[in-house]
Design a protein around this motif. Structure first.
Motif, mmCIF file in Angstrom:
data_model
loop_
_atom_site.group_PDB
_atom_site.id
_atom_site.type_symbol
_atom_site.label_atom_id
_atom_site.label_comp_id
_atom_site.label_asym_id
_atom_site.label_seq_id
_atom_site.Cartn_x
_atom_site.Cartn_y
_atom_site.Cartn_z
ATOM 1 N N SER A 1 5.745 -11.576 -2.837
ATOM 2 C CA SER A 1 5.713 -13.014 -2.554
ATOM 3 C C SER A 1 4.684 -13.709 -3.449
ATOM 4 O O SER A 1 4.687 -14.923 -3.585
ATOM 5 N N ASN B 1 7.040 -6.218 8.789
ATOM 6 C CA ASN B 1 8.267 -5.875 9.523
ATOM 7 C C ASN B 1 9.205 -7.043 9.802
ATOM 8 O O ASN B 1 10.413 -6.853 9.917
ATOM 9 N N TYR C 1 7.225 12.299 1.564
ATOM 10 C CA TYR C 1 8.014 11.181 1.026
ATOM 11 C C TYR C 1 8.917 11.656 -0.120
ATOM 12 O O TYR C 1 10.032 11.165 -0.284
ATOM 13 N N THR D 1 0.826 -1.205 0.000
ATOM 14 C CA THR D 1 0.000 0.000 0.000
ATOM 15 C C THR D 1 0.864 1.260 0.000
ATOM 16 O O THR D 1 0.610 2.197 -0.768
ATOM 17 N N ARG E 1 0.288 -10.897 -8.084
ATOM 18 C CA ARG E 1 0.136 -9.554 -7.527
ATOM 19 C C ARG E 1 1.311 -8.666 -7.921
ATOM 20 O O ARG E 1 1.161 -7.488 -8.244
ATOM 21 N N ASN F 1 12.333 5.055 6.785
ATOM 22 C CA ASN F 1 11.320 5.906 6.142
ATOM 23 C C ASN F 1 10.333 6.537 7.139
ATOM 24 O O ASN F 1 9.138 6.571 6.893
ATOM 25 N N LYS G 1 9.754 1.572 8.542
ATOM 26 C CA LYS G 1 9.728 1.457 9.994
ATOM 27 C C LYS G 1 8.700 0.421 10.393
ATOM 28 O O LYS G 1 7.755 0.226 9.631
HETATM 29 P P1 NDP Z 1 0.637 -3.836 3.106
HETATM 30 O O1 NDP Z 1 -0.383 -4.435 4.014
HETATM 31 O O2 NDP Z 1 0.180 -3.159 1.873
HETATM 32 O O3 NDP Z 1 1.672 -4.965 2.676
HETATM 33 C C1 NDP Z 1 2.307 -5.732 3.680
HETATM 34 C C2 NDP Z 1 2.714 -7.098 3.142
HETATM 35 O O4 NDP Z 1 1.600 -7.821 2.683
HETATM 36 C C3 NDP Z 1 3.702 -6.957 2.052
HETATM 37 O O5 NDP Z 1 4.828 -7.630 2.536
HETATM 38 C C4 NDP Z 1 3.104 -7.607 0.833
HETATM 39 O O6 NDP Z 1 4.085 -8.551 0.505
HETATM 40 C C5 NDP Z 1 1.811 -8.257 1.332
HETATM 41 N N1 NDP Z 1 0.617 -7.804 0.611
HETATM 42 C C6 NDP Z 1 0.355 -6.597 0.086
HETATM 43 N N2 NDP Z 1 -0.885 -6.572 -0.489
HETATM 44 C C7 NDP Z 1 -1.397 -7.800 -0.281
HETATM 45 C C8 NDP Z 1 -2.610 -8.425 -0.645
HETATM 46 N N3 NDP Z 1 -3.565 -7.773 -1.349
HETATM 47 N N4 NDP Z 1 -2.807 -9.717 -0.295
HETATM 48 C C9 NDP Z 1 -1.871 -10.397 0.386
HETATM 49 N N5 NDP Z 1 -0.680 -9.851 0.760
HETATM 50 C C10 NDP Z 1 -0.457 -8.583 0.432
HETATM 51 O O7 NDP Z 1 1.582 -2.951 4.007
HETATM 52 P P2 NDP Z 1 1.710 -1.389 4.251
HETATM 53 O O8 NDP Z 1 1.990 -0.668 2.991
HETATM 54 O O9 NDP Z 1 0.598 -0.921 5.073
HETATM 55 O O10 NDP Z 1 3.035 -1.386 5.167
HETATM 56 C C11 NDP Z 1 4.246 -1.898 4.666
HETATM 57 C C12 NDP Z 1 5.413 -1.404 5.503
HETATM 58 O O11 NDP Z 1 5.443 0.018 5.444
HETATM 59 C C13 NDP Z 1 5.380 -1.744 6.983
HETATM 60 O O12 NDP Z 1 6.691 -1.912 7.442
HETATM 61 C C14 NDP Z 1 4.758 -0.508 7.627
HETATM 62 O O13 NDP Z 1 5.112 -0.356 8.989
HETATM 63 C C15 NDP Z 1 5.349 0.576 6.755
HETATM 64 N N6 NDP Z 1 4.536 1.784 6.643
HETATM 65 C C16 NDP Z 1 5.153 2.992 6.778
HETATM 66 C C17 NDP Z 1 4.492 4.158 6.672
HETATM 67 C C18 NDP Z 1 5.234 5.450 6.722
HETATM 68 O O14 NDP Z 1 4.614 6.507 6.639
HETATM 69 N N7 NDP Z 1 6.537 5.437 6.821
HETATM 70 C C19 NDP Z 1 3.027 4.184 6.429
HETATM 71 C C20 NDP Z 1 2.457 2.861 6.210
HETATM 72 C C21 NDP Z 1 3.209 1.715 6.326
HETATM 73 P P3 NDP Z 1 4.437 -9.067 -0.934
HETATM 74 O O15 NDP Z 1 4.162 -8.014 -1.933
HETATM 75 O O16 NDP Z 1 5.843 -9.472 -0.869
HETATM 76 O O17 NDP Z 1 3.527 -10.249 -1.054
#
Ligand code: NDP
Length: 336
Positions: free
Chosen positions: A37, A74, A284, A14, A41, A121, A95
């Motif tokens: 993974s 994380n 960002y 996201t 996707r 970040n 983070k």
């Molecule tokens: P998401 O929930 O979007 O993704 C997290 C994990 O889930 C990824 O490893 C991805 O792995 C997998 N994933 C993503 N979409 C799907 C889906 N539809 N179905 C199944 N698995 C999915 O995470 P966020 O973007 O909310 O957060 C990611 C990281 O960013 C975290 O470390 C969080 O703490 C950080 N973060 C930081 C922010 C900031 O402002 N600095 C704000 C928001 C989050 P893969 O693609 O490998 O399968």
């Protein structure tokens, strides 16, 4: 003109979708590949953003790029960062850096020894609100800071109602998700280090049992400063805020703990109350610009790997404090 930095995205997430693809591209980066993974996707993400390659393989994602942006859950950051450092790639990591202090310390050490740039970040240092507050504090406009209060309490948007609430191993809970940001912000504003923390955690029924969806913490900082922090995923109608109170005045930021540029800052002192002027910019984008500059040898990232280690140390100590019911010390040494 310098060659663009070639990036790999580790995680089709996201935050990458909403903020980081744009930030990397706007500041001199091209995105070469994305790793997910889930092959389907990953391919869909690549197609959506015009990224030439998608893979499920960590070794492959590290080929032909200069830098990686790690935004997986994380518990995956450690292995992905260590592999990137070993391959000599610059690392921008989300983070909290990791789910244990030892892992995060090893990541910082590996990047330093590999001679690559590492950044965390944490985006809130880039906010015009917080930069204006920091400048005002540094200029002595509130005298000597004595206390601070952060309200980082809101609701989770639907796309975030996942691992944050139910996957303990991924670092779920308000402390690892939110308190890390607050700690980094307070370190930035005050120029002081968190020393010890006491926390009361709450499960308000949003997260599964055993995971806090809200918490209140008291943090003692060096410089004789006390801070109070409210982190929550369950607060429906609260404005976020950050206050710093000094011997001659107070700074109050409202609606400031967000991802999109927002918020106001009011300075109050014996002369009354006035709003500070703010030059807003995408948080960002600003962070990525500094990261690209650091790769060119021009300065440091806005938030370094060591900064990320310190914010994690505070959140981990808060989690301990919530269990013990006592103040817990916050680990201080960069890699100890
Ligand atoms: P998401 O929930 O979007 O993704 C997290 C994990 O889930 C990824 O490893 C991805 O792995 C997998 N994933 C993503 N979409 C799907 C889906 N539809 N179905 C199944 N698995 C999915 O995470 P966020 O973007 O909310 O957060 C990611 C990281 O960013 C975290 O470390 C969080 O703490 C950080 N973060 C930081 C922010 C900031 O402002 N600095 C704000 C928001 C989050 P893969 O693609 O490998 O399968």
């Amino acid at each position: 003109m310098a060659e663009p930095t070639r990036w790999a995205l580790i995680g089709a997430t996201t935050i990458a979708r909403e903020w980081m693809v744009n930030a990397i591209r706007q500041t001199g980066g091209t995105i070469h590949t994305v790793m997910s993974s889930d092959a389907e996707r990953g391919a869909a993400f690549a197609a959506e953003f015009g990224i030439p390659h998608a893979t499920t393989d960590l070794d492959e994602v590290l080929r032909d790029v200069d830098a990686v942006y790690i935004s997986t859950t994380n518990e995956r950051h450690f292995a992905e960062c260590m592999a990137a450092a070993k391959a000599g790639k610059h690392v921008l990591c989300e983070k909290p850096l990791a789910t244990s202090y030892e892992d995060a310390a090893a990541m910082v050490k590996a990047c330093r020894e590999a001679g690559v740039v590492m950044a965390t970040n944490h985006h809130l240092r880039n906010a015009a609100t917080h930069r204006a507050m920091r400048d005002a504090i540094a200029a002595g406009r509130i005298g000597t800071p004595l206390s601070a209060r952060v309200v980082h309490a809101g609701t989770l948007p639907i796309q975030m109602l996942g691992w944050r609430l139910h996957t303990k191993g991924a670092g779920a809970g308000a402390l690892l998700d939110l308190l890390v940001h607050d700690t980094d912000l307070l370190r930035f504003l005050l120029g002081e280090e968190p020393l010890q923390v006491a926390t009361v955690a709450q499960n308000g029924g949003l997260a599964i049992e055993g995971i806090e969806d809200a918490a209140m913490s008291l943090i003692q900082f060096s410089g004789n400063i006390i801070a109070q922090v409210h982190d929550s995923f369950t607060t429906r109608a609260q404005r976020t805020s950050c206050e710093v109170h000094g011997t001659t005045g107070s700074l109050v930021a409202l609606n400031n703990m967000a991802q999109a540029p927002a918020g106001t800052v009011t300075l109050r002192d014996q002369d009354g109350e006035r709003e500070l002027r703010l030059d807003q910019e995408d948080y960002y984008v600003r962070g990525c610009r500094a990261f690209h500059a650091a790769i060119r040898g021009e300065g440091h990232p806005v938030v370094t790997g060591e900064d990320g280690l310190k914010s994690l140390a505070t959140a981990l100590a808060a989690r301990e404090a919530a269990k013990s019911g006592r103040f817990e010390p916050i680990r201080q040494s960069a890699e100890g």
